[in-house]
Design an enzyme around this catalytic site. Sequence first.
Site, PDB file in Angstrom:
ATOM      1  N   GLU A 180      39.000 -39.189  18.345  1.00  0.00           N
ATOM      2  CA  GLU A 180      37.646 -39.272  18.892  1.00  0.00           C
ATOM      3  C   GLU A 180      36.794 -38.011  18.046  1.00  0.00           C
ATOM      4  O   GLU A 180      37.327 -36.768  18.117  1.00  0.00           O
ATOM      5  CB  GLU A 180      37.427 -38.838  20.301  1.00  0.00           C
ATOM      6  CG  GLU A 180      36.028 -38.997  20.894  1.00  0.00           C
ATOM      7  CD  GLU A 180      35.770 -38.703  22.132  1.00  0.00           C
ATOM      8  OE1 GLU A 180      36.496 -37.755  22.711  1.00  0.00           O
ATOM      9  OE2 GLU A 180      35.051 -39.287  22.872  1.00  0.00           O
ATOM     10  N   GLU A 216      37.682 -39.089  33.780  1.00  0.00           N
ATOM     11  CA  GLU A 216      36.837 -39.999  33.026  1.00  0.00           C
ATOM     12  C   GLU A 216      36.973 -39.334  31.244  1.00  0.00           C
ATOM     13  O   GLU A 216      35.926 -38.243  31.396  1.00  0.00           O
ATOM     14  CB  GLU A 216      35.440 -40.206  33.473  1.00  0.00           C
ATOM     15  CG  GLU A 216      35.261 -40.636  34.726  1.00  0.00           C
ATOM     16  CD  GLU A 216      35.712 -42.318  34.659  1.00  0.00           C
ATOM     17  OE1 GLU A 216      35.871 -42.858  33.863  1.00  0.00           O
ATOM     18  OE2 GLU A 216      36.073 -42.567  35.953  1.00  0.00           O
ATOM     19  N   GLY A 227      35.084 -35.464  30.946  1.00  0.00           N
ATOM     20  CA  GLY A 227      35.050 -34.354  29.607  1.00  0.00           C
ATOM     21  C   GLY A 227      36.268 -34.990  28.763  1.00  0.00           C
ATOM     22  O   GLY A 227      36.605 -36.237  28.864  1.00  0.00           O
ATOM     23  N   SER A 228      36.892 -34.133  27.868  1.00  0.00           N
ATOM     24  CA  SER A 228      37.567 -34.179  27.076  1.00  0.00           C
ATOM     25  C   SER A 228      39.103 -34.872  27.366  1.00  0.00           C
ATOM     26  O   SER A 228      39.524 -34.224  28.417  1.00  0.00           O
ATOM     27  CB  SER A 228      37.985 -33.203  25.984  1.00  0.00           C
ATOM     28  OG  SER A 228      38.269 -32.142  26.450  1.00  0.00           O
ATOM     29  N   CYS A 266      30.761 -40.937  24.964  1.00  0.00           N
ATOM     30  CA  CYS A 266      32.163 -41.249  25.390  1.00  0.00           C
ATOM     31  C   CYS A 266      32.036 -42.866  24.772  1.00  0.00           C
ATOM     32  O   CYS A 266      33.093 -43.243  24.511  1.00  0.00           O
ATOM     33  CB  CYS A 266      32.615 -41.169  26.660  1.00  0.00           C
ATOM     34  SG  CYS A 266      31.276 -41.688  27.977  1.00  0.00           S
ATOM     35  N   GLY A 304      41.447 -32.950  30.207  1.00  0.00           N
ATOM     36  CA  GLY A 304      41.662 -33.916  31.399  1.00  0.00           C
ATOM     37  C   GLY A 304      43.157 -33.871  31.425  1.00  0.00           C
ATOM     38  O   GLY A 304      43.801 -33.848  32.845  1.00  0.00           O
ATOM     39  N   LYS A 321      30.649 -27.407  38.911  1.00  0.00           N
ATOM     40  CA  LYS A 321      30.274 -26.837  37.631  1.00  0.00           C
ATOM     41  C   LYS A 321      29.871 -27.806  36.548  1.00  0.00           C
ATOM     42  O   LYS A 321      30.568 -28.437  36.048  1.00  0.00           O
ATOM     43  CB  LYS A 321      31.653 -26.301  37.340  1.00  0.00           C
ATOM     44  CG  LYS A 321      31.643 -25.332  35.980  1.00  0.00           C
ATOM     45  CD  LYS A 321      32.737 -24.925  35.156  1.00  0.00           C
ATOM     46  CE  LYS A 321      32.824 -25.641  34.139  1.00  0.00           C
ATOM     47  NZ  LYS A 321      31.774 -25.337  33.005  1.00  0.00           N
TER      48      LYS A 321
HETATM   49  P1  NAP Z   1      35.291 -30.640  27.445  1.00  0.00           P
HETATM   50  O1  NAP Z   1      35.541 -29.468  26.700  1.00  0.00           O
HETATM   51  O2  NAP Z   1      36.634 -31.148  28.038  1.00  0.00           O
HETATM   52  O3  NAP Z   1      34.467 -30.167  28.720  1.00  0.00           O
HETATM   53  C1  NAP Z   1      34.125 -30.884  29.893  1.00  0.00           C
HETATM   54  C2  NAP Z   1      33.678 -29.869  31.263  1.00  0.00           C
HETATM   55  O4  NAP Z   1      35.042 -28.931  31.396  1.00  0.00           O
HETATM   56  C3  NAP Z   1      32.899 -28.819  30.860  1.00  0.00           C
HETATM   57  O5  NAP Z   1      32.162 -28.371  32.030  1.00  0.00           O
HETATM   58  C4  NAP Z   1      33.947 -27.709  30.362  1.00  0.00           C
HETATM   59  O6  NAP Z   1      33.414 -26.178  30.776  1.00  0.00           O
HETATM   60  C5  NAP Z   1      35.035 -27.825  31.480  1.00  0.00           C
HETATM   61  N1  NAP Z   1      36.321 -27.313  31.006  1.00  0.00           N
HETATM   62  C6  NAP Z   1      36.685 -27.075  29.638  1.00  0.00           C
HETATM   63  N2  NAP Z   1      38.051 -26.434  30.003  1.00  0.00           N
HETATM   64  C7  NAP Z   1      38.239 -26.359  31.115  1.00  0.00           C
HETATM   65  C8  NAP Z   1      39.584 -25.933  31.830  1.00  0.00           C
HETATM   66  N3  NAP Z   1      40.522 -25.563  31.409  1.00  0.00           N
HETATM   67  N4  NAP Z   1      39.650 -26.207  32.949  1.00  0.00           N
HETATM   68  C9  NAP Z   1      38.415 -26.737  34.001  1.00  0.00           C
HETATM   69  N5  NAP Z   1      37.293 -27.208  33.203  1.00  0.00           N
HETATM   70  C10 NAP Z   1      37.124 -26.871  31.902  1.00  0.00           C
HETATM   71  O7  NAP Z   1      34.432 -31.820  27.170  1.00  0.00           O
HETATM   72  P2  NAP Z   1      33.053 -31.832  26.494  1.00  0.00           P
HETATM   73  O8  NAP Z   1      33.321 -31.346  24.910  1.00  0.00           O
HETATM   74  O9  NAP Z   1      32.203 -30.918  27.356  1.00  0.00           O
HETATM   75  O10 NAP Z   1      32.519 -33.410  26.490  1.00  0.00           O
HETATM   76  C11 NAP Z   1      32.939 -34.248  25.524  1.00  0.00           C
HETATM   77  C12 NAP Z   1      34.197 -35.211  26.005  1.00  0.00           C
HETATM   78  O11 NAP Z   1      33.634 -35.880  27.294  1.00  0.00           O
HETATM   79  C13 NAP Z   1      34.306 -36.239  25.123  1.00  0.00           C
HETATM   80  O12 NAP Z   1      35.472 -36.392  24.828  1.00  0.00           O
HETATM   81  C14 NAP Z   1      33.755 -37.498  25.731  1.00  0.00           C
HETATM   82  O13 NAP Z   1      34.265 -38.949  25.604  1.00  0.00           O
HETATM   83  C15 NAP Z   1      34.085 -37.130  27.101  1.00  0.00           C
HETATM   84  N6  NAP Z   1      33.183 -38.088  28.045  1.00  0.00           N
HETATM   85  C16 NAP Z   1      33.671 -38.806  28.793  1.00  0.00           C
HETATM   86  C17 NAP Z   1      32.976 -39.546  29.719  1.00  0.00           C
HETATM   87  C18 NAP Z   1      33.592 -40.698  30.564  1.00  0.00           C
HETATM   88  O14 NAP Z   1      32.836 -41.133  31.659  1.00  0.00           O
HETATM   89  N7  NAP Z   1      34.648 -41.478  30.246  1.00  0.00           N
HETATM   90  C19 NAP Z   1      31.556 -39.375  29.727  1.00  0.00           C
HETATM   91  C20 NAP Z   1      31.162 -38.514  28.849  1.00  0.00           C
HETATM   92  C21 NAP Z   1      31.790 -37.552  28.243  1.00  0.00           C
HETATM   93  P3  NAP Z   1      32.609 -25.530  29.394  1.00  0.00           P
HETATM   94  O15 NAP Z   1      31.431 -26.116  29.142  1.00  0.00           O
HETATM   95  O16 NAP Z   1      32.342 -24.262  30.093  1.00  0.00           O
HETATM   96  O17 NAP Z   1      33.394 -25.430  28.332  1.00  0.00           O
END
Ligand code: NAP
Length: 490
Positions: free
Chosen positions: A380, A248, A226-227, A282, A231, A173
């Site tokens: 962040e 991650e 993701g966030s 990130c 996580g 997804k």
């Molecule tokens: P996010 O809101 O956590 O979303 C990430 C993914 O998770 C999206 O596909 C999202 O779907 C899905 N998601 C949201 N809520 C969920 C739930 N309850 N159950 C399962 N899946 C769910 O994060 P983001 O805003 O897209 O990304 C930014 C974050 O990612 C930042 O914190 C960044 O630091 C981190 N990041 C980390 C790395 C690393 O490798 N450490 C790399 C890149 C980014 P939707 O899109 O439909 O909401």
Amino acid sequence: MQEYKLFINGEWISSGSGETFDNINPATLEPIGKFHRATEEDVNRAVDSAEDAFDSWSSTPAPQRAMILYRTARILEDKKEELARLMTQEMGKVLSETRGDVQEAIDITYYAAGEGRRLFGETTPSELHDKFCMTVLRPIGVVGMITPWNFPIAIPSWKIMPALVAGNTIVFKPASDTPLLSVELVKILMEAGLPPGVLNLVMGEGSTVGSAIVHNRKLRSISFTGSLETGKWILGETSRNMRRVSLELGGKNPIIVMDDAKIDLAIDGVTWGAFGTTGQRCTAASRVIVHEKILPEFQEKLIERTKKLRLGNGLDDGVDIGPLINESQLKKVAKYVDIGKSEGAKLVHGGKAVKPLPGHFFEPTIFTDVTYDMRIAQEEIFGPVVSLISTPGLDDAIRIANSVEYGLSSSIYTENMRNAFRAIEKIEAGITYVNSSTIGAEVHLPFGGVKSTGNGTREAGTTAIEEFTEIKAVYFDYSGKLQKAQIDLE
Ligand code: NAP
């Protein structure tokens, strides 16, 4: 407007509800396409299809699985420019960066393909006669993958390619803000010869589609980027039924600039680290810890350099910074600027939304007089906001660097070898750069972080395969009699 369907069991199919969601260009606010929104039943169907495909795919010799990845990498190379242009439209970052994102996908695909002939186990002598011991790597089974929007093809590829070569099947997804590049990636893998059912694509909101993936107990492992907030929730849910999970998550990455640093080099690194990808990495540099002796000069030069950055459509020549991904991200960044001001930090550049185009643009923003414990220096922001923090010396700088919950990337600018090695040793982070910015990971090194940035796993590099394999210990007794380990030692 073009419609994009779900991909289940080798076919593009409509979602069970027939509902779609729009994908919007964040620079122009023009719609890019309609994407089918999966239901829970669609997710379950995708999992069943991956489960059916597992036996055959996991039995395919790994070097043959790898051949499909080699073909995939070559198609990605042929389509690099086309994919980069689509990505800039979908995600907003400038073309040079989206080309880099596609290149990262190409690199990890070749790298994972090479692993097809390197799924090594170990052999070791047995403690008993006529007995042979070894380990073999086995695929985990059906794995679920959930990815963010900031690297629309690189991050999915970091997960999909190693998982495939190791013999797993997948339900994937992507983020709802960037589903198009995932559709393109799936099409390329199918063109390269991936059998039906091995990779299934479901799209839609995290709260429904993502949650259905997390709760499907047929999935043996969840790989999530993701966030921190999401996580933590996934870790809680998956721990209840004992499944593997790889997380991650976010970062609050520091750059330390010592008084012996080459200042112009450090300015280059901070500008790129803080404002590249509009700060939406990130690994973005969001804290710059500068030696007090050089802070006035550093600050002045950083402001001068930042003033030259041009905001606009990432497809246009001369544009340095694209938009933020969506309105809620824009509001979040603006909120943090207000928080910084109310905490007593000094806003010396930027600080507001602007409209070179109808989309979600925010000025590159610099705060000075920031203390390590302010919220803008701890949380962040994921936008083009950088905090300058003064330090009297390296020990204090390292303490500040380590004062946050995260531990992903870090950097030090210094010409002193001792300072550099002290930083490598003492900074709590998964990655430390010396004399370069906090961003720039290469795929043959492990990627990930410590503390709340993750749960100890690493992607890419020599660890890429670990995330997607189980180790089996094998004892092969050819003595023809019962031999008892630890007991029959004579
Ligand atoms: P996010 O809101 O956590 O979303 C990430 C993914 O998770 C999206 O596909 C999202 O779907 C899905 N998601 C949201 N809520 C969920 C739930 N309850 N159950 C399962 N899946 C769910 O994060 P983001 O805003 O897209 O990304 C930014 C974050 O990612 C930042 O914190 C960044 O630091 C981190 N990041 C980390 C790395 C690393 O490798 N450490 C790399 C890149 C980014 P939707 O899109 O439909 O909401």
